[in-house]
Scaffold this active site. Structure first.
Site, PDB file in Angstrom:
ATOM      1  N   ASP A  30       0.647  88.262  49.773  1.00  0.00           N
ATOM      2  CA  ASP A  30       0.243  88.436  51.168  1.00  0.00           C
ATOM      3  C   ASP A  30      -1.268  88.710  51.237  1.00  0.00           C
ATOM      4  O   ASP A  30      -1.824  89.458  50.426  1.00  0.00           O
ATOM      5  CB  ASP A  30       1.029  89.594  51.795  1.00  0.00           C
ATOM      6  CG  ASP A  30       0.970  89.580  53.313  1.00  0.00           C
ATOM      7  OD1 ASP A  30       2.004  89.344  53.941  1.00  0.00           O
ATOM      8  OD2 ASP A  30      -0.133  89.803  53.877  1.00  0.00           O
ATOM      9  N   ASN A  86      11.116  89.635  59.178  1.00  0.00           N
ATOM     10  CA  ASN A  86      10.924  89.992  60.582  1.00  0.00           C
ATOM     11  C   ASN A  86      11.331  88.782  61.406  1.00  0.00           C
ATOM     12  O   ASN A  86      10.701  87.731  61.319  1.00  0.00           O
ATOM     13  CB  ASN A  86       9.461  90.368  60.834  1.00  0.00           C
ATOM     14  CG  ASN A  86       9.042  91.592  60.040  1.00  0.00           C
ATOM     15  OD1 ASN A  86       9.845  92.485  59.811  1.00  0.00           O
ATOM     16  ND2 ASN A  86       7.796  91.631  59.611  1.00  0.00           N
ATOM     17  N   GLY A  92       8.172  92.124  64.689  1.00  0.00           N
ATOM     18  CA  GLY A  92       6.955  92.084  63.886  1.00  0.00           C
ATOM     19  C   GLY A  92       6.615  90.720  63.333  1.00  0.00           C
ATOM     20  O   GLY A  92       5.665  90.592  62.559  1.00  0.00           O
ATOM     21  N   GLN A  93       7.369  89.687  63.716  1.00  0.00           N
ATOM     22  CA  GLN A  93       7.068  88.351  63.184  1.00  0.00           C
ATOM     23  C   GLN A  93       5.803  87.797  63.822  1.00  0.00           C
ATOM     24  O   GLN A  93       5.707  87.701  65.055  1.00  0.00           O
ATOM     25  CB  GLN A  93       8.241  87.390  63.425  1.00  0.00           C
ATOM     26  CG  GLN A  93       7.989  86.025  62.787  1.00  0.00           C
ATOM     27  CD  GLN A  93       9.184  85.082  62.881  1.00  0.00           C
ATOM     28  OE1 GLN A  93      10.148  85.343  63.587  1.00  0.00           O
ATOM     29  NE2 GLN A  93       9.101  83.971  62.170  1.00  0.00           N
ATOM     30  N   SER A  94       4.830  87.438  62.994  1.00  0.00           N
ATOM     31  CA  SER A  94       3.584  86.873  63.511  1.00  0.00           C
ATOM     32  C   SER A  94       3.374  85.427  63.057  1.00  0.00           C
ATOM     33  O   SER A  94       2.559  84.714  63.631  1.00  0.00           O
ATOM     34  CB  SER A  94       2.387  87.734  63.073  1.00  0.00           C
ATOM     35  OG  SER A  94       2.279  87.763  61.666  1.00  0.00           O
ATOM     36  N   HIS A  99      10.028  83.639  56.405  1.00  0.00           N
ATOM     37  CA  HIS A  99       9.498  84.246  55.178  1.00  0.00           C
ATOM     38  C   HIS A  99      10.136  85.600  54.960  1.00  0.00           C
ATOM     39  O   HIS A  99      10.436  86.321  55.905  1.00  0.00           O
ATOM     40  CB  HIS A  99       7.972  84.388  55.237  1.00  0.00           C
ATOM     41  CG  HIS A  99       7.454  85.087  56.462  1.00  0.00           C
ATOM     42  ND1 HIS A  99       7.344  84.466  57.688  1.00  0.00           N
ATOM     43  CD2 HIS A  99       7.040  86.359  56.653  1.00  0.00           C
ATOM     44  CE1 HIS A  99       6.863  85.320  58.574  1.00  0.00           C
ATOM     45  NE2 HIS A  99       6.690  86.485  57.978  1.00  0.00           N
ATOM     46  N   HIS A 101       9.405  89.212  53.094  1.00  0.00           N
ATOM     47  CA  HIS A 101       8.404  90.063  52.462  1.00  0.00           C
ATOM     48  C   HIS A 101       9.051  90.756  51.272  1.00  0.00           C
ATOM     49  O   HIS A 101      10.130  91.348  51.416  1.00  0.00           O
ATOM     50  CB  HIS A 101       7.937  91.165  53.422  1.00  0.00           C
ATOM     51  CG  HIS A 101       7.223  90.680  54.647  1.00  0.00           C
ATOM     52  ND1 HIS A 101       5.845  90.710  54.756  1.00  0.00           N
ATOM     53  CD2 HIS A 101       7.676  90.179  55.819  1.00  0.00           C
ATOM     54  CE1 HIS A 101       5.499  90.241  55.953  1.00  0.00           C
ATOM     55  NE2 HIS A 101       6.591  89.916  56.622  1.00  0.00           N
TER      56      HIS A 101
HETATM   57  P1  5GP Z   1       5.085  88.566  59.693  1.00  0.00           P
HETATM   58  O1  5GP Z   1       4.208  89.489  60.495  1.00  0.00           O
HETATM   59  O2  5GP Z   1       5.235  87.219  60.375  1.00  0.00           O
HETATM   60  O3  5GP Z   1       6.399  89.155  59.273  1.00  0.00           O
HETATM   61  O4  5GP Z   1       4.340  88.316  58.324  1.00  0.00           O
HETATM   62  C1  5GP Z   1       3.315  87.400  58.198  1.00  0.00           C
HETATM   63  C2  5GP Z   1       2.510  87.807  56.990  1.00  0.00           C
HETATM   64  O5  5GP Z   1       1.708  86.707  56.609  1.00  0.00           O
HETATM   65  C3  5GP Z   1       1.581  88.989  57.226  1.00  0.00           C
HETATM   66  O6  5GP Z   1       1.915  90.042  56.332  1.00  0.00           O
HETATM   67  C4  5GP Z   1       0.186  88.416  56.956  1.00  0.00           C
HETATM   68  O7  5GP Z   1      -0.642  89.326  56.278  1.00  0.00           O
HETATM   69  C5  5GP Z   1       0.485  87.192  56.122  1.00  0.00           C
HETATM   70  N1  5GP Z   1      -0.459  86.101  56.280  1.00  0.00           N
HETATM   71  C6  5GP Z   1      -0.915  85.566  57.456  1.00  0.00           C
HETATM   72  N2  5GP Z   1      -1.738  84.541  57.210  1.00  0.00           N
HETATM   73  C7  5GP Z   1      -1.781  84.399  55.859  1.00  0.00           C
HETATM   74  C8  5GP Z   1      -2.489  83.496  54.994  1.00  0.00           C
HETATM   75  O8  5GP Z   1      -3.218  82.597  55.417  1.00  0.00           O
HETATM   76  N3  5GP Z   1      -2.319  83.663  53.663  1.00  0.00           N
HETATM   77  C9  5GP Z   1      -1.513  84.654  53.136  1.00  0.00           C
HETATM   78  N4  5GP Z   1      -1.408  84.730  51.794  1.00  0.00           N
HETATM   79  N5  5GP Z   1      -0.829  85.518  53.921  1.00  0.00           N
HETATM   80  C10 5GP Z   1      -0.979  85.393  55.269  1.00  0.00           C
END
Ligand code: 5GP
Ligand code: ZN
Length: 113
Positions: A30, A86, A92-94, A99, A101
């Protein structure tokens, strides 16, 4: 899928620290780690979130979990880690590409915040 950052990572179009990969899955560190070991395990194929998975994805979902185990072993954290997804913005999904974690290397609190 166009404009999906994780599809681009899976295709090698955007750099990432890859820690495991096979024909169907890829795991990478990450960018903004929330623990000393923080990897993301994704299917290469674009599935927006866990609730978008269908019956035909059952084998792929199993492979994702096994990819997480291999990732944990590679990172030498197989003795203690958390695997979480998420599902949805409020959770919390962005990034809208399924994916998991994998978090490890520190005391992980429960319940999570
Ligand atoms: P979410 O918030 O969707 O559960 O998790 C998305 C994750 O993707 C976040 O922890 C964020 O730090 C990671 N992330 C976002 N953009 C990138 C990227 O370009 N490269 C990597 N390695 N991680 C990313
Ligand atoms: Zn995608």
């Amino acid at each position: 899928m166009a404009d999906c950052i994780f599809c681009k990572i899976a295709a090698g179009e955007i750099n990432a620290r890859v820690v495991y990969e096979d024909a169907d899955t890829i795991a990478f560190l990450d960018l903004n780690p929330q623990a000393p070991a923080h990897a993301l395990i994704i299917p290469r194929r674009h599935i927006p979130r866990l609730t978008a998975a269908e019956d035909g994805d059952a084998e792929l979902l199993g492979k994702l979990q096994l990819a997480a185990v291999r990732t944990a072993k590679f990172l030498k954290v197989e003795g203690a880690f958390r695997l979480v997804t998420n599902n949805g913005k409020a959770a919390g999904q962005s990034v809208d590409h399924l994916h998991y974690h994998l978090l490890a290397g520190r005391k992980l609190l429960w319940p999570p915040g």
